[in-house]
Design an enzyme around this catalytic site. Sequence first.
Site, PDB file in Angstrom:
ATOM      1  N   TYR A 150      -1.975 -35.271   2.417  1.00 18.98           N
ATOM      2  CA  TYR A 150      -2.098 -34.475   3.644  1.00 18.98           C
ATOM      3  C   TYR A 150      -1.703 -35.405   4.783  1.00 18.98           C
ATOM      4  O   TYR A 150      -2.427 -35.582   5.745  1.00 18.98           O
ATOM      5  CB  TYR A 150      -3.566 -34.046   3.742  1.00 18.98           C
ATOM      6  CG  TYR A 150      -3.939 -32.939   4.679  1.00 18.98           C
ATOM      7  CD1 TYR A 150      -3.316 -31.690   4.629  1.00 18.98           C
ATOM      8  CD2 TYR A 150      -4.970 -33.113   5.601  1.00 18.98           C
ATOM      9  CE1 TYR A 150      -3.719 -30.669   5.473  1.00 18.98           C
ATOM     10  CE2 TYR A 150      -5.381 -32.093   6.449  1.00 18.98           C
ATOM     11  CZ  TYR A 150      -4.742 -30.866   6.365  1.00 18.98           C
ATOM     12  OH  TYR A 150      -5.152 -29.837   7.185  1.00 18.98           O
ATOM     13  N   ARG A 164     -10.657 -24.984  13.948  1.00 13.46           N
ATOM     14  CA  ARG A 164     -11.607 -25.718  14.798  1.00 13.46           C
ATOM     15  C   ARG A 164     -10.891 -26.136  16.071  1.00 13.46           C
ATOM     16  O   ARG A 164     -10.547 -27.308  16.250  1.00 13.46           O
ATOM     17  CB  ARG A 164     -12.108 -26.974  14.065  1.00 13.46           C
ATOM     18  CG  ARG A 164     -12.853 -26.732  12.765  1.00 13.46           C
ATOM     19  CD  ARG A 164     -13.215 -28.048  12.083  1.00 13.46           C
ATOM     20  NE  ARG A 164     -12.020 -28.855  11.784  1.00 13.46           N
ATOM     21  CZ  ARG A 164     -11.279 -28.723  10.692  1.00 13.46           C
ATOM     22  NH1 ARG A 164     -11.596 -27.827   9.783  1.00 13.46           N
ATOM     23  NH2 ARG A 164     -10.220 -29.482  10.510  1.00 13.46           N
ATOM     24  N   GLU A 220       5.251 -24.848   1.395  1.00 13.29           N
ATOM     25  CA  GLU A 220       4.983 -26.078   2.145  1.00 13.29           C
ATOM     26  C   GLU A 220       6.128 -27.043   1.863  1.00 13.29           C
ATOM     27  O   GLU A 220       6.403 -27.373   0.705  1.00 13.29           O
ATOM     28  CB  GLU A 220       3.639 -26.705   1.745  1.00 13.29           C
ATOM     29  CG  GLU A 220       2.443 -25.906   2.254  1.00 13.29           C
ATOM     30  CD  GLU A 220       1.105 -26.608   2.068  1.00 13.29           C
ATOM     31  OE1 GLU A 220       1.020 -27.542   1.237  1.00 13.29           O
ATOM     32  OE2 GLU A 220       0.130 -26.205   2.747  1.00 13.29           O
ATOM     33  N   ASP A 254       5.195 -26.908  -2.173  1.00 10.63           N
ATOM     34  CA  ASP A 254       3.809 -26.657  -2.594  1.00 10.63           C
ATOM     35  C   ASP A 254       3.434 -25.241  -2.159  1.00 10.63           C
ATOM     36  O   ASP A 254       2.793 -25.032  -1.132  1.00 10.63           O
ATOM     37  CB  ASP A 254       2.893 -27.707  -1.947  1.00 10.63           C
ATOM     38  CG  ASP A 254       1.425 -27.476  -2.282  1.00 10.63           C
ATOM     39  OD1 ASP A 254       1.137 -26.827  -3.303  1.00 10.63           O
ATOM     40  OD2 ASP A 254       0.566 -27.942  -1.505  1.00 10.63           O
ATOM     41  N   ARG A 258      -2.403 -18.458   1.282  1.00 12.83           N
ATOM     42  CA  ARG A 258      -3.276 -18.781   2.421  1.00 12.83           C
ATOM     43  C   ARG A 258      -4.556 -17.956   2.447  1.00 12.83           C
ATOM     44  O   ARG A 258      -5.604 -18.468   2.859  1.00 12.83           O
ATOM     45  CB  ARG A 258      -2.519 -18.580   3.736  1.00 12.83           C
ATOM     46  CG  ARG A 258      -1.290 -19.446   3.902  1.00 12.83           C
ATOM     47  CD  ARG A 258      -1.624 -20.914   3.809  1.00 12.83           C
ATOM     48  NE  ARG A 258      -0.455 -21.755   4.089  1.00 12.83           N
ATOM     49  CZ  ARG A 258      -0.409 -23.045   3.825  1.00 12.83           C
ATOM     50  NH1 ARG A 258      -1.450 -23.658   3.276  1.00 12.83           N
ATOM     51  NH2 ARG A 258       0.678 -23.738   4.103  1.00 12.83           N
ATOM     52  N   GLN A 261      -6.750 -19.397  -0.178  1.00 11.88           N
ATOM     53  CA  GLN A 261      -7.156 -20.745   0.256  1.00 11.88           C
ATOM     54  C   GLN A 261      -8.308 -20.669   1.259  1.00 11.88           C
ATOM     55  O   GLN A 261      -9.276 -21.418   1.180  1.00 11.88           O
ATOM     56  CB  GLN A 261      -5.950 -21.447   0.882  1.00 11.88           C
ATOM     57  CG  GLN A 261      -6.169 -22.909   1.243  1.00 11.88           C
ATOM     58  CD  GLN A 261      -4.918 -23.563   1.843  1.00 11.88           C
ATOM     59  OE1 GLN A 261      -3.856 -22.938   1.928  1.00 11.88           O
ATOM     60  NE2 GLN A 261      -5.035 -24.805   2.248  1.00 11.88           N
ATOM     61  N   TYR A 265     -11.591 -22.704  -0.041  1.00 15.20           N
ATOM     62  CA  TYR A 265     -11.385 -24.147   0.144  1.00 15.20           C
ATOM     63  C   TYR A 265     -12.654 -24.937   0.472  1.00 15.20           C
ATOM     64  O   TYR A 265     -12.677 -26.159   0.304  1.00 15.20           O
ATOM     65  CB  TYR A 265     -10.291 -24.433   1.178  1.00 15.20           C
ATOM     66  CG  TYR A 265     -10.720 -24.472   2.622  1.00 15.20           C
ATOM     67  CD1 TYR A 265     -10.963 -23.300   3.313  1.00 15.20           C
ATOM     68  CD2 TYR A 265     -10.883 -25.678   3.290  1.00 15.20           C
ATOM     69  CE1 TYR A 265     -11.348 -23.335   4.643  1.00 15.20           C
ATOM     70  CE2 TYR A 265     -11.273 -25.727   4.623  1.00 15.20           C
ATOM     71  CZ  TYR A 265     -11.507 -24.545   5.291  1.00 15.20           C
ATOM     72  OH  TYR A 265     -11.900 -24.583   6.599  1.00 15.20           O
ATOM     73  N   THR A 381       2.305 -31.307   3.601  1.00 20.81           N
ATOM     74  CA  THR A 381       3.285 -30.613   4.439  1.00 20.81           C
ATOM     75  C   THR A 381       3.819 -31.531   5.519  1.00 20.81           C
ATOM     76  O   THR A 381       3.055 -32.173   6.234  1.00 20.81           O
ATOM     77  CB  THR A 381       2.631 -29.387   5.097  1.00 20.81           C
ATOM     78  OG1 THR A 381       2.057 -28.591   4.069  1.00 20.81           O
ATOM     79  CG2 THR A 381       3.657 -28.576   5.877  1.00 20.81           C
ATOM     80  N   GLU A 395       2.056 -22.586  10.052  1.00 23.94           N
ATOM     81  CA  GLU A 395       2.228 -23.230  11.363  1.00 23.94           C
ATOM     82  C   GLU A 395       3.379 -22.627  12.160  1.00 23.94           C
ATOM     83  O   GLU A 395       3.301 -22.507  13.372  1.00 23.94           O
ATOM     84  CB  GLU A 395       2.539 -24.722  11.174  1.00 23.94           C
ATOM     85  CG  GLU A 395       1.405 -25.542  10.634  1.00 23.94           C
ATOM     86  CD  GLU A 395       1.907 -26.936  10.298  1.00 23.94           C
ATOM     87  OE1 GLU A 395       1.998 -27.765  11.214  1.00 23.94           O
ATOM     88  OE2 GLU A 395       2.236 -27.182   9.123  1.00 23.94           O
TER      89      GLU A 395
HETATM   90 MN    MN Z   1       0.447 -29.298   0.129  1.00 27.59          MN
END
Ligand code: MN
Length: 461
Positions: A150, A164, A220, A254, A258, A261, A265, A381, A395
Amino acid sequence: MPFEPDATHDPNLKSWVESANDAGTDFPIQNLPYGVFCLNGEDPWDDARPGVAIGDKILDLQVCAEAGLFDGLDTEDEPILYEFGTIGLNGLMLASPERRRRVRARISELLSESCPELKDNADVRDEAIVPMDAAQMLMPAEIADYTDFYASVHHATNVGSMFRPTNPLLPNYKYVPIGYHGRASSIVVSGAEVRRPSGQTRPSDDEPPVFGPCKLLDYELEVGFFIGPGNEIGEPIGIDKAGEHLFGMCLVNDWSARDMQKWEYQPLGPFLAKSFTTTISPWVVTGDALAPFRCASYERPSGDPAPLAHLYDNDDQQAGGVDLTLEVLLSSAKMREAGMEPVSLSKGNFKNMYWTIAQMIAHHSSNGCNLQAGDLMASGTISGPERSSRGCLLELTWDGPGEPGADPVPGTQRTPIRLPTGEERKFLADGDEVIIRGWCERDGFRRIGFGECRGIVTPAV
Ligand code: MN
């Protein structure tokens, strides 16, 4: 260790394989990436063998080895047919960096314009040089373990902002190269279909979850790196030695569900939202081919902590990055029917990553975890600071602070991408093909490319 070019990097070197000298090719003689292939109509299980990409051809390494063209490299301990006789590239990945360099130098010699050994040996040459369109590319290695990092601070900040807004980066981000253990069995090679997964999602916070086809399917943009020689369990790889454990790099998509996820997650990270399929490009560009394109690691803004000692190495700070340009393209089924070219969605660069490959390798083994030849690690990503360099639709279609649809409920306002057919995309539709390309350029050196990483989304079962 400052980079010292050798004869294989000479930009003036030409091959007797004419297409390798074309300006636009990804595979000039300075590249020499490894892959595994069989001829169309052959059995991928029985006939898979290693090759090297050269222009629009493949050099069959098994044919060369059997013809004795690598005899000078044979030793009792390390017979060359071990490296080129196995199904995947794992045998070659086990070889020491020095031996890999000798093999590369020999392949470069055999393919160079001035060397008659293969060029003028018609019997061997005609068998050893295979047109790419007569071959099927297979998985380059048997991948026992797959880890996804990541490492883009831009990606982590964007995604964190959606969930957040006041505290996008968690406190560990600038100390720990964050990663998770992915699924090796569902890694497929470019061109394989990508079936839309089904899974649990929770469309509304007021309702119970439901099971069904993923509605928010994403790609990704990532790069992968294959581990060369591994380490013994309990014996970490020092950051100063981590570079020796890199075999080479490929492109990675990847694929990510979403909506699944988001529901799954917490607390242990991604699971079924990622494990259904990961696509890689078939050609592995070696660390030696990439050497001229190394660059300084990411420059941390003032105020960011320095890496802890086990992740800090002066050489790595100077030259641990890779100046690798990456592009993502999309073509819908309708676009292909209309004969339209794929459209570019974004461009990024691997040099913008917060962590280097050496730091990821050192961190991964710092607890004593043993890495093995053929393990695949992916970068996470790859997003840069601009909207045009965001490496996934999550994004790319998101309107962050100050952007067109910036809204009071973070993460929900999206501006769709408009395709030339008039179709719109916030996430992927069935029939969409995602194509990733990557290449390295630098004054004074020959441009080298990675080929392509492609996959078409097919409907859920
Ligand atoms: Mn990934």
